[in-house]
Design a protein around this motif. Structure first.
Motif, short mmCIF file in Angstrom:
data_model
loop_
_atom_site.label_atom_id
_atom_site.label_comp_id
_atom_site.label_asym_id
_atom_site.label_seq_id
_atom_site.Cartn_x
_atom_site.Cartn_y
_atom_site.Cartn_z
N SER A 134 121.97 21.18 13.82
CA SER A 134 119.91 20.99 13.10
C SER A 134 118.58 21.72 14.17
CB SER A 134 119.83 19.32 13.69
OG SER A 134 120.07 19.27 15.06
N VAL A 135 119.00 22.14 14.28
CA VAL A 135 118.09 23.07 15.16
C VAL A 135 118.35 24.71 15.86
CG1 VAL A 135 118.30 22.53 17.92
CG2 VAL A 135 116.56 22.88 17.20
N ARG A 136 118.31 25.66 16.02
CA ARG A 136 118.24 26.88 16.51
C ARG A 136 117.24 27.33 17.50
NH1 ARG A 136 120.31 32.15 14.38
NH2 ARG A 136 118.79 33.83 15.35
N ILE A 137 118.04 27.45 19.31
CA ILE A 137 116.54 27.59 20.09
C ILE A 137 117.29 29.48 20.35
CG2 ILE A 137 116.90 27.21 22.55
CD1 ILE A 137 117.75 24.30 21.48
N GLN A 138 116.26 30.43 20.93
CA GLN A 138 116.14 31.34 20.90
C GLN A 138 114.78 30.83 22.77
OE1 GLN A 138 113.64 32.81 18.23
NE2 GLN A 138 116.06 33.39 16.88
N GLU A 139 115.63 31.72 23.19
CA GLU A 139 115.15 31.77 24.98
C GLU A 139 115.59 33.46 25.66
OE1 GLU A 139 116.32 29.79 29.32
OE2 GLU A 139 117.95 29.79 27.98
N HIS B 78 116.70 22.09 9.45
CA HIS B 78 116.86 20.71 8.42
C HIS B 78 114.92 20.26 8.03
CE1 HIS B 78 120.82 20.69 7.60
NE2 HIS B 78 121.26 20.95 8.87
N GLY B 79 113.78 20.81 8.46
CA GLY B 79 112.58 21.01 8.32
C GLY B 79 111.83 21.08 9.32
N GLY B 80 110.24 20.87 9.73
CA GLY B 80 110.20 20.80 10.61
C GLY B 80 109.44 21.50 10.99
N PRO B 81 107.85 21.52 11.60
CA PRO B 81 107.63 23.15 12.71
C PRO B 81 108.65 23.63 13.42
CG PRO B 81 106.48 21.58 12.62
CD PRO B 81 107.44 20.78 11.94
N ALA B 82 108.30 25.01 13.19
CA ALA B 82 108.90 25.82 14.48
C ALA B 82 107.61 25.65 15.62
CB ALA B 82 108.92 26.80 14.57
N TYR B 83 108.49 25.43 16.80
CA TYR B 83 107.14 25.54 18.18
C TYR B 83 108.26 26.14 19.46
CZ TYR B 83 110.39 21.60 19.42
OH TYR B 83 111.56 20.83 19.79
N TRP C 188 102.30 24.19 19.76
CA TRP C 188 102.85 24.54 17.78
C TRP C 188 101.53 25.79 17.80
CZ3 TRP C 188 103.64 19.68 19.56
CH2 TRP C 188 105.19 19.40 19.53
N THR C 189 101.79 26.33 16.42
CA THR C 189 101.06 27.67 15.94
C THR C 189 100.55 26.35 14.31
OG1 THR C 189 102.83 29.00 16.69
CG2 THR C 189 100.70 29.79 14.56
N ILE C 190 99.25 26.21 14.83
CA ILE C 190 98.30 25.53 13.60
C ILE C 190 98.45 25.99 12.45
CG2 ILE C 190 96.33 24.16 12.25
CD1 ILE C 190 97.89 23.03 14.77
N GLY C 191 97.92 27.66 12.36
CA GLY C 191 97.24 28.84 11.23
C GLY C 191 97.00 30.08 12.33
N THR C 192 96.73 30.55 11.45
CA THR C 192 97.23 32.30 11.63
C THR C 192 96.07 32.64 11.07
OG1 THR C 192 98.65 33.38 10.35
CG2 THR C 192 99.70 32.55 11.90
N PHE C 193 95.09 33.87 11.79
CA PHE C 193 94.16 34.38 11.36
C PHE C 193 94.65 36.47 11.26
CE2 PHE C 193 92.67 31.29 13.78
CZ PHE C 193 91.44 30.57 12.62
#
Length: 130
Positions: free
Chosen positions: A76-81, A97-102, A124-129
């Protein structure tokens, strides 16, 4: 015809100067005709100027920090440390399986060693410029 003494002295100085300039010009022409120096034909001449400069710098007193990147993944998840000198500096969580990355910001260990304050904060990243 006899020339004044001042004119003879100026003519002698001009002759000396022209002879000096001729000698300097000849030696300058010889300098242009010299073969390239052995330093310019060395095997290092193909290196960039930054690489040649780095070769002349003294060795650092302290080694570069050890940076480790760990990736853990399940269904269900991938964690990069990322760890620098053994301390966790960055954690990125990507649901598969869906959901925003954080990101999880690790706590500042130097400020407190109380176990209650050892939790990270999620971002969480809301948006980028662009």
């Amino acid at each position: 015809m006899k020339l004044p003494r001042m004119t003879v002295r100026i003519a002698a100085q001009l002759a000396t100067c022209s002879a000096l300039l001729a000698v300097l010009g000849w030696s300058g022409a010889q300098a242009w005709a010299l073969p390239p120096s052995p330093a310019s034909s060395s095997p290092r001449s193909g290196l960039s100027p930054a690489a040649r400069l780095a070769d002349t710098q003294p060795a650092p007193k302290f080694p570069e920090p050890v940076v480790r990147n760990h990736v853990t993944q399940d269904r269900s998840v991938r964690i990069q440390e990322q760890q620098v000198r053994g301390a966790t500096t960055q954690i990125h969580v990507q649901p598969l399986h869906g959901g925003p990355a954080y990101n999880i910001v690790p706590p500042d260990v130097s400020s407190s060693t109380d176990p209650a304050n050892m939790q990270g904060r999620m971002q969480w990243t809301i948006g980028t410029f662009k």
